[in-house]
Design a protein around this motif. Structure first.
Motif, PDB file in Angstrom:
ATOM      1  N   ARG A 165      58.440 145.710 118.571  1.00 24.83           N
ATOM      2  CA  ARG A 165      59.870 145.500 118.332  1.00 24.83           C
ATOM      3  C   ARG A 165      60.275 146.266 117.072  1.00 24.83           C
ATOM      4  O   ARG A 165      59.436 146.592 116.228  1.00 24.83           O
ATOM      5  CB  ARG A 165      60.203 144.020 118.147  1.00 24.83           C
ATOM      6  CG  ARG A 165      59.945 143.136 119.371  1.00 24.83           C
ATOM      7  CD  ARG A 165      60.500 141.752 119.138  1.00 24.83           C
ATOM      8  NE  ARG A 165      61.955 141.771 119.088  1.00 24.83           N
ATOM      9  CZ  ARG A 165      62.700 140.813 118.533  1.00 24.83           C
ATOM     10  NH1 ARG A 165      62.095 139.778 117.943  1.00 24.83           N
ATOM     11  NH2 ARG A 165      64.012 140.900 118.533  1.00 24.83           N
ATOM     12  N   LEU A 173      75.323 143.309 109.658  1.00 26.42           N
ATOM     13  CA  LEU A 173      75.598 143.106 111.085  1.00 26.42           C
ATOM     14  C   LEU A 173      77.020 143.561 111.414  1.00 26.42           C
ATOM     15  O   LEU A 173      77.981 143.168 110.742  1.00 26.42           O
ATOM     16  CB  LEU A 173      75.428 141.635 111.433  1.00 26.42           C
ATOM     17  CG  LEU A 173      75.379 141.267 112.912  1.00 26.42           C
ATOM     18  CD1 LEU A 173      74.107 141.823 113.544  1.00 26.42           C
ATOM     19  CD2 LEU A 173      75.424 139.750 113.077  1.00 26.42           C
ATOM     20  N   TRP A 213      65.694 140.890 110.254  1.00 24.65           N
ATOM     21  CA  TRP A 213      67.002 140.237 110.277  1.00 24.65           C
ATOM     22  C   TRP A 213      66.896 138.838 110.903  1.00 24.65           C
ATOM     23  O   TRP A 213      67.432 137.869 110.375  1.00 24.65           O
ATOM     24  CB  TRP A 213      68.004 141.078 111.060  1.00 24.65           C
ATOM     25  CG  TRP A 213      69.338 140.387 111.211  1.00 24.65           C
ATOM     26  CD1 TRP A 213      69.730 139.549 112.203  1.00 24.65           C
ATOM     27  CD2 TRP A 213      70.447 140.467 110.295  1.00 24.65           C
ATOM     28  NE1 TRP A 213      71.008 139.099 111.979  1.00 24.65           N
ATOM     29  CE2 TRP A 213      71.469 139.639 110.819  1.00 24.65           C
ATOM     30  CE3 TRP A 213      70.664 141.151 109.106  1.00 24.65           C
ATOM     31  CZ2 TRP A 213      72.702 139.486 110.188  1.00 24.65           C
ATOM     32  CZ3 TRP A 213      71.895 140.992 108.473  1.00 24.65           C
ATOM     33  CH2 TRP A 213      72.898 140.174 109.004  1.00 24.65           C
ATOM     34  N   GLU A 214      66.210 138.750 112.042  1.00 29.79           N
ATOM     35  CA  GLU A 214      66.095 137.477 112.746  1.00 29.79           C
ATOM     36  C   GLU A 214      65.285 136.459 111.947  1.00 29.79           C
ATOM     37  O   GLU A 214      65.493 135.254 112.076  1.00 29.79           O
ATOM     38  CB  GLU A 214      65.468 137.711 114.119  1.00 29.79           C
ATOM     39  CG  GLU A 214      66.374 138.508 115.057  1.00 29.79           C
ATOM     40  CD  GLU A 214      65.779 138.702 116.434  1.00 29.79           C
ATOM     41  OE1 GLU A 214      64.552 138.489 116.591  1.00 29.79           O
ATOM     42  OE2 GLU A 214      66.529 139.066 117.357  1.00 29.79           O
ATOM     43  N   LYS A 215      64.377 136.944 111.123  1.00 27.63           N
ATOM     44  CA  LYS A 215      63.593 136.057 110.279  1.00 27.63           C
ATOM     45  C   LYS A 215      64.496 135.303 109.300  1.00 27.63           C
ATOM     46  O   LYS A 215      64.258 134.138 108.964  1.00 27.63           O
ATOM     47  CB  LYS A 215      62.544 136.871 109.503  1.00 27.63           C
ATOM     48  CG  LYS A 215      61.585 136.025 108.672  1.00 27.63           C
ATOM     49  CD  LYS A 215      60.786 136.882 107.711  1.00 27.63           C
ATOM     50  CE  LYS A 215      60.021 137.992 108.424  1.00 27.63           C
ATOM     51  NZ  LYS A 215      59.232 138.797 107.460  1.00 27.63           N
ATOM     52  N   HIS A 216      65.564 135.978 108.843  1.00 26.43           N
ATOM     53  CA  HIS A 216      66.463 135.383 107.861  1.00 26.43           C
ATOM     54  C   HIS A 216      67.716 134.761 108.484  1.00 26.43           C
ATOM     55  O   HIS A 216      68.294 133.818 107.930  1.00 26.43           O
ATOM     56  CB  HIS A 216      66.902 136.435 106.837  1.00 26.43           C
ATOM     57  CG  HIS A 216      65.818 136.893 105.924  1.00 26.43           C
ATOM     58  ND1 HIS A 216      64.866 137.827 106.298  1.00 26.43           N
ATOM     59  CD2 HIS A 216      65.514 136.545 104.646  1.00 26.43           C
ATOM     60  CE1 HIS A 216      64.039 138.038 105.288  1.00 26.43           C
ATOM     61  NE2 HIS A 216      64.400 137.276 104.282  1.00 26.43           N
ATOM     62  N   ASN A 217      68.175 135.328 109.616  1.00 25.43           N
ATOM     63  CA  ASN A 217      69.475 134.923 110.148  1.00 25.43           C
ATOM     64  C   ASN A 217      69.479 134.443 111.600  1.00 25.43           C
ATOM     65  O   ASN A 217      70.519 134.083 112.129  1.00 25.43           O
ATOM     66  CB  ASN A 217      70.453 136.104 110.042  1.00 25.43           C
ATOM     67  CG  ASN A 217      70.586 136.608 108.624  1.00 25.43           C
ATOM     68  OD1 ASN A 217      71.191 135.969 107.775  1.00 25.43           O
ATOM     69  ND2 ASN A 217      70.002 137.771 108.347  1.00 25.43           N
ATOM     70  N   GLY A 218      68.340 134.495 112.264  1.00 32.48           N
ATOM     71  CA  GLY A 218      68.304 134.103 113.659  1.00 32.48           C
ATOM     72  C   GLY A 218      68.611 135.283 114.576  1.00 32.48           C
ATOM     73  O   GLY A 218      68.862 136.405 114.104  1.00 32.48           O
ATOM     74  N   PRO A 219      68.612 135.061 115.891  1.00 35.36           N
ATOM     75  CA  PRO A 219      68.824 136.140 116.868  1.00 35.36           C
ATOM     76  C   PRO A 219      70.143 136.882 116.665  1.00 35.36           C
ATOM     77  O   PRO A 219      71.152 136.282 116.271  1.00 35.36           O
ATOM     78  CB  PRO A 219      68.814 135.399 118.211  1.00 35.36           C
ATOM     79  CG  PRO A 219      68.029 134.152 117.942  1.00 35.36           C
ATOM     80  CD  PRO A 219      68.368 133.762 116.538  1.00 35.36           C
ATOM     81  N   ILE A 220      70.119 138.170 116.932  1.00 36.62           N
ATOM     82  CA  ILE A 220      71.336 138.975 116.834  1.00 36.62           C
ATOM     83  C   ILE A 220      72.220 138.668 118.040  1.00 36.62           C
ATOM     84  O   ILE A 220      71.760 138.758 119.185  1.00 36.62           O
ATOM     85  CB  ILE A 220      70.985 140.478 116.815  1.00 36.62           C
ATOM     86  CG1 ILE A 220      70.162 140.806 115.563  1.00 36.62           C
ATOM     87  CG2 ILE A 220      72.247 141.339 116.858  1.00 36.62           C
ATOM     88  CD1 ILE A 220      69.672 142.238 115.511  1.00 36.62           C
ATOM     89  N   VAL A 251      65.015 144.602 113.088  1.00 32.09           N
ATOM     90  CA  VAL A 251      65.535 143.496 113.899  1.00 32.09           C
ATOM     91  C   VAL A 251      64.718 142.230 113.639  1.00 32.09           C
ATOM     92  O   VAL A 251      65.269 141.133 113.481  1.00 32.09           O
ATOM     93  CB  VAL A 251      65.501 143.861 115.403  1.00 32.09           C
ATOM     94  CG1 VAL A 251      65.859 142.645 116.252  1.00 32.09           C
ATOM     95  CG2 VAL A 251      66.459 145.002 115.689  1.00 32.09           C
ATOM     96  N   VAL A 252      63.403 142.390 113.599  1.00 31.93           N
ATOM     97  CA  VAL A 252      62.520 141.255 113.315  1.00 31.93           C
ATOM     98  C   VAL A 252      62.837 140.672 111.942  1.00 31.93           C
ATOM     99  O   VAL A 252      62.895 139.445 111.763  1.00 31.93           O
ATOM    100  CB  VAL A 252      61.038 141.698 113.381  1.00 31.93           C
ATOM    101  CG1 VAL A 252      60.113 140.568 112.917  1.00 31.93           C
ATOM    102  CG2 VAL A 252      60.673 142.132 114.797  1.00 31.93           C
TER     103      VAL A 252
END
Length: 266
Positions: A182, A219, A189-196, A186-187
């Motif tokens: 991946r 974003l 971002w999702e670690k801090h904010n959840g799925p895009i 993106v990984v």
């Protein structure tokens, strides 16, 4: 629909810029100068309507000029390509100049300008290998523990391994076996904010695709990104990113209102 009015100052600016730059550059400079969201097509129409010409012969602007690389960048590639692979060179180039060039773009430059690495990837006749005369040599330490075992795939990389995507220059991270990768940003971002959310994407504040630090990521919607690129503001510096998003929103709102009026008048 009413005709867009340009002030004498605007027309003078466009005329001066067009003598030195191509349409995309003129458009970006105009939007930055006057805080507008003109497209290349609109500036082209303005040139035509006001009979503004560049005064150059076809191709004269780019004659002897590197279209997407400065002389300093070209020299950097020529020097570093003798030491680094294309993947390493791309990463080093983007880090040095704050760009987001892909491996494909760097490869095209080396081919188009006949830049050679000087490496053949093979032993020349008469050249000795580094381990010549060292039969039975062992690296020592814990090297035996990490050697490939019989039947083990040589190209298997462990979880968490990273590589640079040769297609678009993004850092990729292995997230599952046997071969699921991946985008690292993106990984992160999702670690801090959840799925895009659907319809959104990540924009790099410093325009460097290998800089996945969370503070460098923002974003935006895919629609905003498309309008921003159309306005020639895809690589504006970090301090102008928020302004670019606002201008994109204004442009989309204006277009929506214009379309609504046309439908009502029909």
């Amino acid at each position: 629909m009413s005709r867009v009015i340009y002030t004498p100052e605007m027309l003078e600016f466009i005329a001066a810029q067009y003598k030195l730059k191509g349409l995309p550059e003129v458009t970006a400079a105009f939007n930055k100068k006057f805080g507008s969201d003109k497209t290349v097509q609109q500036i082209r129409a303005t040139l035509k309507n006001h009979k503004i010409t560049c005064g150059r012969k076809t191709g004269e602007l780019n004659k002897g000029v590197l279209r997407t690389f400065t002389d300093k960048q070209a020299e950097f590639i020529k020097q570093k390509y003798t030491e680094l692979s294309l993947v390493e060179l791309t990463a080093a180039f983007n880090s040095e100049f704050g760009t987001d060039k892909t491996i494909k773009q760097i490869r095209s430059f080396t081919r188009n300008h006949n830049v050679k690495s000087g490496r053949t990837g093979r032993f020349d006749k008469g050249q000795q290998s580094w381990n010549s005369g060292m039969k039975g040599w062992c690296a020592g330490g814990r090297s035996a523990e990490t050697r490939f075992k019989k039947g083990q795939a040589l190209n298997t990389m462990p979880l968490g391994s990273e590589r640079l995507c040769s297609k678009d220059g993004y850092v990729m991270i292995k997230v599952a076996m046997p071969n699921k990768w991946r985008m690292k940003h993106v990984v992160e971002w999702e670690k801090h904010n959840g799925p895009i959310p659907k319809g959104y994407r990540i924009w790099f504040k410093d325009n460097v695709r290998t800089n996945w630090a969370i503070e460098n990521l923002m974003l935006i919607t895919r629609a905003q990104g498309a309008v921003i690129n159309k306005m020639g503001m895809g690589t504006v510096p970090a301090e102008l990113k928020t302004a670019a998003v606002t201008m994109a929103d204004i442009s989309m709102k204006r277009r929506k209102l214009s379309t609504s009026k046309q439908e009502q008048a029909a």
